[in-house]
Design an enzyme around this catalytic site. Structure first.
Site, PDB file in Angstrom:
ATOM      1  N   SER A  75      38.552  41.816  42.847  1.00  0.00           N
ATOM      2  CA  SER A  75      39.318  42.625  43.796  1.00  0.00           C
ATOM      3  C   SER A  75      40.679  42.007  44.117  1.00  0.00           C
ATOM      4  O   SER A  75      40.784  40.815  44.414  1.00  0.00           O
ATOM      5  CB  SER A  75      38.527  42.797  45.101  1.00  0.00           C
ATOM      6  OG  SER A  75      39.312  43.468  46.064  1.00  0.00           O
ATOM      7  N   THR A  83      34.342  49.228  48.654  1.00  0.00           N
ATOM      8  CA  THR A  83      34.605  49.702  47.302  1.00  0.00           C
ATOM      9  C   THR A  83      33.277  49.962  46.596  1.00  0.00           C
ATOM     10  O   THR A  83      32.211  49.914  47.210  1.00  0.00           O
ATOM     11  CB  THR A  83      35.509  48.700  46.546  1.00  0.00           C
ATOM     12  OG1 THR A  83      35.908  49.277  45.304  1.00  0.00           O
ATOM     13  CG2 THR A  83      34.807  47.370  46.315  1.00  0.00           C
ATOM     14  N   LYS A 135      30.630  53.182  48.725  1.00  0.00           N
ATOM     15  CA  LYS A 135      31.419  54.134  49.522  1.00  0.00           C
ATOM     16  C   LYS A 135      30.571  55.238  50.147  1.00  0.00           C
ATOM     17  O   LYS A 135      30.769  55.595  51.311  1.00  0.00           O
ATOM     18  CB  LYS A 135      32.533  54.739  48.670  1.00  0.00           C
ATOM     19  CG  LYS A 135      33.633  53.746  48.304  1.00  0.00           C
ATOM     20  CD  LYS A 135      34.746  54.420  47.522  1.00  0.00           C
ATOM     21  CE  LYS A 135      35.839  53.437  47.181  1.00  0.00           C
ATOM     22  NZ  LYS A 135      36.977  54.086  46.491  1.00  0.00           N
ATOM     23  N   SER A 156      34.455  58.422  43.992  1.00  0.00           N
ATOM     24  CA  SER A 156      35.909  58.393  43.809  1.00  0.00           C
ATOM     25  C   SER A 156      36.483  59.801  43.796  1.00  0.00           C
ATOM     26  O   SER A 156      37.516  60.074  44.415  1.00  0.00           O
ATOM     27  CB  SER A 156      36.259  57.663  42.509  1.00  0.00           C
ATOM     28  OG  SER A 156      35.896  56.302  42.578  1.00  0.00           O
TER      29      SER A 156
END
Length: 279
Positions: free
Chosen positions: A17, A64, A68, A133
């Protein structure tokens, strides 16, 4: 002297990340003092890890993959856009042990698309994927009033469920979203293609629509040092403007940072330039 604000990001994997560096640069531009850490978890331990983080003074966190959607079930309250998405990428504490869940993914994408001169209004879109997403970006894309949005997912039932949820919420007319199990089934020219799957992480090629408009553009939510497989496919297909999701990453992070820290939005142009410069 400003007190140190404790922030973090939860995910699995998480070692890759870039969020700690991005938020450190935001803090630098605003002269804030923060401590932003990565937190590895598993689905079974995620609720406890989040609770411990905030119990020990955490003042904000990002979420993330793959948490989520799970995060949306943990919070006390959801923002409207997080409720529409069914997914949370930003946790904000308020009151005594209460958490607000928000989703800045769609906002980050729209800002980055505009930065790159990519218009959504009255355009034909193809979005690949129907997971967390995709859920985070589709409500915001629909707010831009595209002419049509094709939702492409191998499991058509999953995409149909997402479409039905959006229709139930009154966000989209029945004919605004079209579901396809393969992009090969799309029978009109597409102006903008967006990859919201993880295909680029494993080098998987996607089937593209047979017809692309003369000025078709593409966007991969994934990002890497080199063009992703999806970006290469689009370039080979003749797309002129092809981007990865690095700009979206910066912009959604700026939205999260502003939610935690208040005041003005961080200078993303500076952060973008710094992040693109080899360390």
């Amino acid at each position: 002297m400003k007190s140190v604000t404790s922030l973090g990001v939860f995910g699995n994997p998480i070692a890759h990340s870039l969020s700690p560096r991005i938020h450190a640069l935001f803090a630098q531009t605003r002269q804030d003092s923060i401590n932003y850490q990565r937190y590895l978890s598993t689905p079974g331990h995620f609720p406890r890890r989040v609770a411990e983080f905030f119990r020990h003074g955490g003042q904000g966190a990002n979420v993330t993959l793959p948490f989520k959607q799970q995060a949306a079930s943990l919070v006390t309250k959801l923002s409207d856009r997080a409720r529409l998405a069914g997914a949370v990428n930003t946790l904000i504490p308020y009151g005594n042990g209460l958490l607000l869940g928000d989703n800045t993914d769609g906002e980050g994408l729209i800002i980055d698309l505009k930065n790159k001169g990519l218009n959504v209004s009255e355009r034909s879109l193809a979005v690949f994927g129907a997971g967390g997403s995709a859920r985070g970006i589709i409500p915001l894309l629909l707010e831009q009033k595209p002419r049509c949005l094709y939702l492409v997912n191998r499991t058509a039932k999953k995409a149909e469920m997402l479409k039905s949820q959006l229709e139930t919420l009154g966000l989209v007319a029945a004919n605004r979203i079209q579901v396809r199990s393969s992009a090969s089934e799309i029978d009109e020219p597409i102006d903008l293609l967006i990859n919201a799957t993880s295909s680029s992480l494993n080098g998987q090629r996607l089937t593209l629509p047979p017809l692309l408009s003369e000025n078709a553009s593409g966007y991969d939510l994934m990002y890497a040092d080199q063009p992703t497989v999806f970006m290469e496919q689009l370039t080979q297909a003749g797309c002129k403007n092809v981007s990865d999701g690095f700009g979206m990453l910066i912009e959604q992070a700026a939205s999260s940072y502003q939610l935690w820290m208040g005041d003005e939005r961080p200078d993303t142009a500076f952060v973008m330039a710094e992040m693109r410069t080899p360390s």
